[in-house]
Enzyme design. Structure first.
Site, short mmCIF file in Angstrom:
data_model
loop_
_atom_site.label_atom_id
_atom_site.label_comp_id
_atom_site.label_asym_id
_atom_site.label_seq_id
_atom_site.Cartn_x
_atom_site.Cartn_y
_atom_site.Cartn_z
N ASP A 140 0.83 -1.22 0.00
CA ASP A 140 0.00 0.00 0.00
C ASP A 140 0.86 1.26 0.00
OD1 ASP A 140 -1.92 -1.93 0.32
OD2 ASP A 140 -2.83 -1.06 2.11
N ARG A 196 -6.22 0.36 1.46
CA ARG A 196 -7.36 0.63 2.34
C ARG A 196 -7.55 2.12 2.57
NH1 ARG A 196 -4.69 -2.90 6.50
NH2 ARG A 196 -5.56 -4.98 6.24
N GLU A 248 -9.51 0.06 -3.37
CA GLU A 248 -10.53 -0.75 -2.69
C GLU A 248 -11.21 0.01 -1.55
OE1 GLU A 248 -8.47 -4.09 -0.88
OE2 GLU A 248 -7.32 -2.78 0.44
N ARG A 297 -17.37 -2.58 -17.24
CA ARG A 297 -17.03 -3.81 -16.54
C ARG A 297 -16.09 -3.48 -15.39
NH1 ARG A 297 -20.43 -5.35 -19.61
NH2 ARG A 297 -20.39 -7.16 -20.98
#
Ligand code: F6P
Length: 411
Positions: A140, A196, A248, A297
């Site tokens: 990350d 995150r 995400e 998509r």
């Protein structure tokens, strides 16, 4: 020199890795081990992070073994075990850890991890006097490393963690490969990337051709979402295909509940209180289809960027930082973590460009605002300059054909 003459003969270091794996952990272990052996240390590996210091302990001897640091992941295994008591588990495991450190005669513990693992190590050092040296690790890239990026006369506080370069390379390649299917079907493709709390890794999709991005640093409020849809429509209509990279951990306005929401893959939380994200790209793609009537998509990159071999940049980075570990060991300067003082191209990743930070000040670091234009939903030239040190220039192949349309009236 004979082992008996070496300065640190009889002293033992133990290495552990905790938290999510990266392709650079084995490389870090190998490089630290090789250097420590030269000084005469015995080198142990603690298996499964802090878990390997509980109960009877799970410790292996790494001293005279071959060790393949190019293969990704961690041969010591990993876990998200928290040594301290948590809301979920009131048991304080620190006494077991101290007992095993004594039983196995470990003089110094080297903790390869992110904020959670190194934060716990620092507490053990400060509260219990256990000598620890941290080592950074996270794909990350959101761990404070005080790494300066000089850009157009400015000094930007950037971050450089082993594991991020390999993962960024993979995200950029995956995005580049997705271009051909996306161009063929004239679609919008929403590519989801781990992260995150910060968008460092999501930006690397730009080097594979993503044009817009959403990152956790900017909540997608109702108003921002409207502006975002306008940009999507405009960009898509320019050439009838578009790749959007999303982290995400993006907070996305839910039109039904009228609040910001996060999309989780599961309701479980780990021992540090983190939930597992996954799926926001699907929500965004379906809203693009429904609202804009554009075929869209989603593709979750998931664990793929975390997997596979360690890239060359990470090999060199872990070498330089392992050199600094040795320096800290020799000076018995505990409670610190080696970092690069500047973001540099691979050839300059050397010990003389390293420094160390207090493990107590590590914390999470968001993407600096200069790296992202939240009005346009794009990563800026400053970010491109940062990441070019690692990935070189963006490479964006395309079909490249421009066929002439046949007009039946002219036949
Ligand atoms: O370690 C960080 C990370 O890779 C995050 O980007 C991601 O949310 C998380 O790990 C996933 O963890 P797990 O391996 O527990 O599913």
């Amino acid at each position: 020199m004979q082992l008996k003459d070496k300065i640190y003969k009889g002293k033992t270091i133990a290495i552990l890795s905790g938290g999510g794996d990266t392709p650079a952990i084995n490389s870090s272990i190998e490089k630290i081990r090789n250097r420590a052996l030269i000084l005469g240390f015995r080198v142990y590996g603690v298996r499964q992070g802090w878990k390997g210091l509980l109960g009877e302990g799970d410790i292996v001897d790494l001293s005279n073994q071959p060790y393949n640091g190019v293969y990704g992941g961690t041969a010591l295994f990993s876990s998200r075990t928290n040594p301290f008591s948590t809301d979920k588990d009131a048991e304080d495991r620190v006494p077991q850890i101290i007992r095993n450190i004594k039983r196995y005669k470990i003089d110094v513990l080297i903790t390869i991890g992110g904020d959670d693992t190194n934060g716990a190590a620092k507490r053990l050092y400060e509260q219990k006097g256990i000598p620890v040296i941290g080592f950074p690790k996270t794909i990350d890239n959101d761990l404070k490393t005080n790494t300066i990026h000089s850009y157009k006369g400015k000094e930007i506080e950037a971050v450089l963690c082993p594991g991020f370069p390999s993962a960024a390379l993979r995200v950029s390649k995956m995005t580049r490969h997705l271009r051909s299917t996306n161009e063929s079907h004239r679609r919008v493709m929403v590519v989801e990337v781990m992260g995150r709390d910060a968008g460092w890794l999501t930006g690397s999709a730009l080097f594979g051709g993503s044009e817009l991005a959403l990152i956790p640093e900017y909540e997608m409020t109702e108003e921002r979402k409207e502006r975002f849809f306008e940009k999507v429509k405009h960009r898509y209509n320019e050439k009838k295909n578009l790749i959007i990279a999303v982290s995400e951990g993006v907070r996305w306005w839910d039109d039904v509940s009228k609040q910001l929401s996060m999309v989780y893959a599961s309701s479980e939380t780990d021992e540090y209180g983190h939930k597992r994200f996954g799926g926001v790209s699907g929500v965004i793609a379906s809203e693009i289809s429904n609202r804009l009537n554009i075929p869209a998509r989603s593709q979750i990159s998931g664990y793929y960027p975390r997997s596979g071999f360690c890239c060359e940049y990470d090999r060199q980075l872990t070498s330089a930082l392992a050199d600094k570990v040795l320096d800290l060991l020799i000076r018995q300067d505990y409670g610190r973590m080696p970092t690069m003082s500047e973001i540099l191209p691979m050839e300059q990743l050397e010990e003389y460009n390293t420094t160390s930070v207090d493990m107590g000040s590590i914390g999470n670091q968001h993407l600096p605002s200069i790296y992202f234009d939240e009005k346009e939903f794009v990563f800026t030239d400053a970010y491109v300059s940062f990441l070019s040190n690692i990935l070189g220039a963006p490479y964006l192949p395309t079909f490249g054909y421009s066929f002439k349309k046949v007009d039946p009236d002219t036949l």
